[in-house]
Design an enzyme around this catalytic site. Structure first.
Site, PDB file in Angstrom:
ATOM      1  N   ASP A  69      34.399   5.500  45.300  1.00 56.03           N
ATOM      2  CA  ASP A  69      33.137   5.340  46.016  1.00 56.03           C
ATOM      3  C   ASP A  69      33.403   4.353  47.156  1.00 56.03           C
ATOM      4  OD1 ASP A  69      30.678   4.545  46.906  1.00 56.03           O
ATOM      5  OD2 ASP A  69      29.858   4.055  44.933  1.00 56.03           O
ATOM      6  N   VAL A  70      33.237   4.817  48.377  1.00 53.31           N
ATOM      7  CA  VAL A  70      33.613   3.977  49.536  1.00 53.31           C
ATOM      8  C   VAL A  70      32.692   2.775  49.708  1.00 53.31           C
ATOM      9  CG1 VAL A  70      34.695   5.885  50.786  1.00 53.31           C
ATOM     10  CG2 VAL A  70      32.267   5.384  51.158  1.00 53.31           C
ATOM     11  N   LYS A 104      38.373  12.537  76.721  1.00 52.11           N
ATOM     12  CA  LYS A 104      38.445  13.888  77.308  1.00 52.11           C
ATOM     13  C   LYS A 104      39.034  13.776  78.706  1.00 52.11           C
ATOM     14  CE  LYS A 104      34.929  16.101  74.589  1.00 52.11           C
ATOM     15  NZ  LYS A 104      34.634  17.504  74.420  1.00 52.11           N
ATOM     16  N   GLU A 135      25.389  23.139  73.783  1.00 48.28           N
ATOM     17  CA  GLU A 135      26.326  23.734  72.819  1.00 48.28           C
ATOM     18  C   GLU A 135      25.774  25.050  72.290  1.00 48.28           C
ATOM     19  OE1 GLU A 135      28.578  20.874  70.206  1.00 48.28           O
ATOM     20  OE2 GLU A 135      26.646  19.864  70.339  1.00 48.28           O
ATOM     21  N   ASP A 138      23.091  11.910  67.589  1.00 47.35           N
ATOM     22  CA  ASP A 138      24.404  12.546  67.432  1.00 47.35           C
ATOM     23  C   ASP A 138      25.174  12.583  68.747  1.00 47.35           C
ATOM     24  OD1 ASP A 138      26.448  14.145  66.115  1.00 47.35           O
ATOM     25  OD2 ASP A 138      25.646  15.875  67.217  1.00 47.35           O
ATOM     26  N   HIS A 148      27.809   9.744  73.239  1.00 46.68           N
ATOM     27  CA  HIS A 148      28.657  10.477  74.193  1.00 46.68           C
ATOM     28  C   HIS A 148      28.051  10.500  75.604  1.00 46.68           C
ATOM     29  CE1 HIS A 148      30.962  11.663  70.792  1.00 46.68           C
ATOM     30  NE2 HIS A 148      30.244  12.697  70.418  1.00 46.68           N
ATOM     31  N   LYS A 170      21.727  22.067  70.621  1.00 50.42           N
ATOM     32  CA  LYS A 170      22.525  22.985  69.795  1.00 50.42           C
ATOM     33  C   LYS A 170      21.921  24.378  69.878  1.00 50.42           C
ATOM     34  CE  LYS A 170      25.078  20.044  66.954  1.00 50.42           C
ATOM     35  NZ  LYS A 170      26.466  20.007  67.438  1.00 50.42           N
TER      36      LYS A 170
HETATM   37  C1  BG6 Z   1      30.440  15.383  67.923  1.00 52.58           C
HETATM   38  C2  BG6 Z   1      29.071  15.757  67.437  1.00 52.58           C
HETATM   39  O1  BG6 Z   1      30.548  14.004  68.073  1.00 52.58           O
HETATM   40  O2  BG6 Z   1      30.668  16.009  69.179  1.00 52.58           O
HETATM   41  C3  BG6 Z   1      28.933  17.265  67.323  1.00 52.58           C
HETATM   42  O3  BG6 Z   1      28.846  15.165  66.170  1.00 52.58           O
HETATM   43  C4  BG6 Z   1      29.298  17.934  68.632  1.00 52.58           C
HETATM   44  O4  BG6 Z   1      27.615  17.625  66.940  1.00 52.58           O
HETATM   45  C5  BG6 Z   1      30.656  17.427  69.125  1.00 52.58           C
HETATM   46  O5  BG6 Z   1      29.351  19.333  68.414  1.00 52.58           O
HETATM   47  C6  BG6 Z   1      30.976  17.944  70.516  1.00 52.58           C
HETATM   48  O6  BG6 Z   1      32.259  17.525  70.862  1.00 52.58           O
HETATM   49  P1  BG6 Z   1      33.321  18.530  71.433  1.00 52.58           P
HETATM   50  O7  BG6 Z   1      34.531  17.698  71.683  1.00 52.58           O
HETATM   51  O8  BG6 Z   1      33.525  19.605  70.409  1.00 52.58           O
HETATM   52  O9  BG6 Z   1      32.738  19.056  72.684  1.00 52.58           O
END
Ligand code: BG6
Length: 451
Positions: A84-85, A169, A203, A222, A227, A325
């Site tokens: 268990d972490v 990236k 996405e 997320d 990001h 998404k």
């Molecule tokens: C992740 C998210 O950090 O980045 C995902 O948790 C997302 O939901 C993903 O799909 C997108 O990253 P990449 O590199 O696949 O474009």
């Protein structure tokens, strides 16, 4: 000195899809020292062999281009500990089970960071240890502060690596070269010449079985809070003294401090959730019908924010950040739209102003400009000047792991950045939680919520 990885969350999607394949690449290219060990910790009642079987399948699926013997070399180094972490006794056993200076990687859902770091602080970390924390860094600003405090109890900031793989990236790194290694862009990189900036991560993927994490995060936590704000920081920051660990995170932190959330969340944000539909020929169910989703959480799968950067360079320029998404078309790009020329010495309709597109997928930079036409030389036509780069040798996670092994935190998110990013989105999260902005539905495969 041998480095050993202790991966907490060793059976998760991130470990199988991104970490193990990247580690195999690092082994293959000789970056990971031969004596390095990898200990995966998770709840499953597995032994080393069962874990290696699972890991082999992941390597075949996600690093199938590597020779089989490099898979074998990594697999031979893998061990598994059921535990268990969030339990100090289990973590103590994990740390005792590896040689050399450990890199403890929290490949866990963000909701587990606090109990895990609390347990790690109780155990204490050996000299030379490093800790890696995934994104989103906590659940809100108070949680991020608590995480930073826990980390700093046993580690200096240089030993903490907060991951945001978008920073590794290719096109994102190329923004640094484009802006700071050329004479032509930086003089026009400001509110006098730039009309607006769009940062888009659309996405086509839906939930992909990640409800356990995603339904507690949502699109804003997320993708956008980390990001997309990092992309904004790279685009909008002042020139760093050097692209290194002391300058780059500091300049990003400065500009994040200047970012203001929308003055009116009702007009400055959009919140959406997909319903059943077809994307790339695949049928997706309603988000709320996906396994593990609790409709009562009201989680969004689409988030859009219009932000401003209140400093001399950017005053008045809107930065629109958007991600979703299950959209009809995938697109990851930063679009810088310039203002029209002050005077147009041509007859006829005014052309579109220049647009610079920094595409992350595929990696390419395109500048849309107006040139004299091929037929009538006094007519204008749109031309696109494009640079396409050959891919880096290592994928984003591979590059981050290499930096981590070298102890270089240039591409890590600093403690200040992590907390500032929450400051920016917190009023939006609060207004959304209070129901001030409607959750708009959009069919999977569409362009997102109307408007
Ligand atoms: C992740 C998210 O950090 O980045 C995902 O948790 C997302 O939901 C993903 O799909 C997108 O990253 P990449 O590199 O696949 O474009």
């Amino acid at each position: 000195m041998t480095r050993s990885f202790v991966v907490l969350g060793g059976t998760g999607d991130l470990t199988g899809r991104l970490l193990l394949p990247s580690l195999a690449r690092l082994y293959d290219s000789g970056v990971l020292p031969e004596g390095s060990q990898l200990l995966a910790v998770a709840r499953e009642e597995w032994d080393d062999d069962a874990y290696r079987g699972w890991a082999r399948d992941r390597l075949v699926a996600h690093a199938g281009d590597l020779p089989a013997d490099s898979h074998d070399r990594l697999l031979g180094r893998l061990r598994y500990l059921q535990g268990d972490v969030t339990d100090a006794t289990d973590l103590r056993a994990a740390l005792a089970g590896v040689d050399g200076e450990p890199v403890v990687y929290l490949a866990l859902p963000h909701t587990l960071f606090r109990p895990t770091l609390t347990a790690l602080a109780e155990v204490g970390l050996p000299e030379g240890a490093r800790v890696v924390v995934e994104k989103p860094f906590g659940t809100d600003r108070a949680d991020a502060r608590a995480l930073n405090e826990l980390l700093h109890r046993s580690l200096p900031e240089e030993a903490v690596f907060r991951v945001d793989h978008f920073l590794a990236k290719q096109t994102v790194l190329n923004v640094l070269g484009l802006r700071f290694a050329n004479r032509v862009f930086e003089p026009i990189w400001n509110a006098t010449h730039v009309e607006r900036v769009d940062i888009v991560a659309d996405e086509t993927l839906g939930l992909e079985g990640r409800a356990g994490y995603y339904d507690r995060a949502g699109a804003l936590r997320d993708m956008l809070q980390n990001h997309l704000l990092q992309l904004l920081a790279i685009v909008a920051m002042e020139p760093p003294l050097a692209v290194d660990a002391s300058s780059l995170p500091a300049r990003k932190a400065d500009v994040l401090r200047a970012v203001r959330p929308p003055a009116d969340v009702r007009t400055g944000s959009v919140r959406g959730r997909y319903t059943a539909g077809t994307v790339d020929g695949r049928s997706l169910p309603d988000y709320v019908d996906e396994d593990g989703v609790d409709p009562a959480r009201g989680t969004e799968t689409y988030a859009e924010l219009t932000l401003t950067v209140e400093n001399w360079r950017w005053a008045g320029v809107p930065f629109r950040l958007r991600t979703g998404k299950a959209l009809g078309a995938g697109r990851q790009e930063i679009v810088v739209r310039f203002r029209p020329v002050p005077h147009l010495p041509f007859l006829g309709a005014a052309p579109e102003p220049d647009v610079l597109r920094l595409s992350l997928s595929p990696d390419a930079i395109a500048l849309e400009v107006n040139l004299n036409g091929a037929g009538d030389p006094f007519d204008l036509e749109r031309q696109v000047l494009t640079a396409r780069m050959a891919p880096h040798d290592l994928p984003a996670y591979g590059l981050l792991l290499r930096e981590l092994l070298e102890g270089d935190t240039t591409l890590s998110i600093s403690d200040v950045e992590a907390e500032e990013s929450w400051r920016i989105v917190e009023p939006v999260l609060a207004a959304w939680a209070a129901g001030e902005v409607p959750l708009q539905e959009y069919p999977a495969g569409s362009a997102g919520p109307a408007g």
